[in-house]
Scaffold this active site. Structure first.
Site, mmCIF file in Angstrom:
data_model
loop_
_atom_site.group_PDB
_atom_site.id
_atom_site.type_symbol
_atom_site.label_atom_id
_atom_site.label_comp_id
_atom_site.label_asym_id
_atom_site.label_seq_id
_atom_site.Cartn_x
_atom_site.Cartn_y
_atom_site.Cartn_z
ATOM 1 C CD GLU A 199 -3.085 2.693 -5.545
ATOM 2 O OE1 GLU A 199 -2.214 2.099 -4.939
ATOM 3 O OE2 GLU A 199 -4.066 2.124 -6.074
ATOM 4 N NE ARG A 230 -4.259 -1.368 -0.005
ATOM 5 C CZ ARG A 230 -4.382 -2.431 -0.810
ATOM 6 N NH1 ARG A 230 -3.391 -2.763 -1.624
ATOM 7 N NH2 ARG A 230 -5.498 -3.156 -0.808
ATOM 8 C CG HIS A 244 -2.902 -1.181 -7.077
ATOM 9 N ND1 HIS A 244 -3.403 -0.536 -5.988
ATOM 10 C CD2 HIS A 244 -2.856 -2.498 -6.727
ATOM 11 C CE1 HIS A 244 -3.646 -1.405 -5.022
ATOM 12 N NE2 HIS A 244 -3.314 -2.614 -5.451
HETATM 13 C C1 GLV Z 1 -4.829 -5.349 -3.899
HETATM 14 O O1 GLV Z 1 -4.219 -4.348 -3.699
HETATM 15 C C2 GLV Z 1 -5.511 -6.092 -2.908
HETATM 16 O O2 GLV Z 1 -5.525 -5.689 -1.734
HETATM 17 O O3 GLV Z 1 -6.070 -7.135 -3.249
#
Ligand code: GLV
Length: 318
Positions: A266, A237, A284
């Site tokens: 984001e 994160r 991501h």
């Molecule tokens: C992706 O970032 C997730 O948490 O699955």
């Protein structure tokens, strides 16, 4: 009567077909990101929500949700977008999709480490300019094989990163809230605190959840612990890194290079990252393979199905 489910983003066809068989579904054909107001309006009268990480269920939104909503099944392993306490107080179950994305995300952690350390972004740029030539002295990177890898967060994803890194002949060190049993540790070296982990980390892979203990864990003070020219990758994160402090460390080469798949706020990205050549970035996509995304959808659907049939889904978080 079929339960009514709001599915907040477009999912893979296979998942949408299964959802349609099991529930009365409100799909998001345009794949638009809903505002809080739209989430409230669209979920009104539904029994459950299949959400994604872009949907913000903060205290206020949860408090305003229709009393018909009994479950939010998040299509992600992370659940920082949902206030679990507020959901519990309102008697709304929250689930996530662990396990099924560990391998795909670990693959991306390795890609980030390699892309950053071997200067993949700069290399691509040079080739695009069409005046490149082989040089013994150019594009020297940092070599993963034989180096020490620190893993911050040795959960399922961290352990998959370790498995891959063993193939690179790396010496594996980790920090975790608690030490793993030997059958999970598999010879990796446990550090009781992050200072001790960071100070041996030629490479660091961030694989811990974001929570009050990890937000801005990588900052001006903790960056000092690293060996000079360390490489850091974050597939967890964005808020685990304090961006200003990281930029400073990248500029003065304390940190040789950084690989990022996740960002603070984001899809915005801290603009300075885009100016630096030693930052290798992805949008991501840690879990973005067909196999994994279908499995995540299935896991979220299983959670909804079990919840409505039996009451206690496997991945209940609150
Ligand atoms: C992706 O970032 C997730 O948490 O699955």
């Amino acid at each position: 009567m079929k339960k009514k489910i709001l599915v907040t983003r477009k999912l893979l066809q296979q998942n949408e077909s299964r959802l349609q068989q099991l529930f009365e579904v409100k799909f998001n054909k345009e794949d638009k990101i809903y505002s809080k107001e739209e989430l409230l309006e669209l979920s009104d009268g539904c029994d459950g929500i299949l959400s994604t990480i872009v949907d913000q269920f903060d205290v206020d939104t949860i408090n305003k949700l229709s009393s018909s909503i009994k479950i939010i099944a998040n299509y992600a392993v992370g659940f920082g977008n949902i206030n679990l306490d507020a959901a519990r107080k309102k008697n709304i179950a929250v689930t996530n999709t662990p396990e099924v994305l560990s391998e795909a995300t670990a693959d991306i952690s390795i890609l980030l480490l390699l892309g950053a350390s071997r200067r993949a972004y700069e290399g691509r740029n040079w080739v695009e300019q069409q005046d490149w030539k082989w040089q013994a002295t150019a594009f020297l990177g940092r070599q993963m094989s034989g180096s020490k890898l620190g893993i911050l967060g040795m959960g399922r994803i961290g352990r998959e990163v370790a498995k891959r890194a063993r193939g690179f002949n790396m010496e594996i060190h980790y920090y975790n809230r608690s030490r793993l049993k030997p059958d999970l540790e598999l010879g990796s070296i446990y550090h009781k605190d992050i200072k001790s982990l960071f100070s041996i980390s030629d490479f660091l892979s961030i694989n811990c959840p974001a929570n009050k203990d990890t937000v801005h864990l990588i900052n001006k003070d903790t960056l000092k612990y690293f060996p000079k020219h360390a490489v850091i990758a974050n597939a967890a994160r964005g808020d685990i890194i304090k961006d200003d402090d990281m930029i400073e460390a990248l500029k003065n080469k304390k940190i040789f290079a950084l690989g990022l798949d996740v960002y603070n706020g984001e899809p915005k990205i801290y603009p300075e990252y885009l100016k630096l050549k030693n930052v290798f970035i992805l949008p991501h996509l840690g879990s973005a393979t067909e196999k994994t995304r279908v499995a995540m959808g299935d896991r979220a659907i299983d959670n909804l199905k079990v919840f409505f049939e039996k009451g206690k889904p496997k991945d209940l978080l609150n």
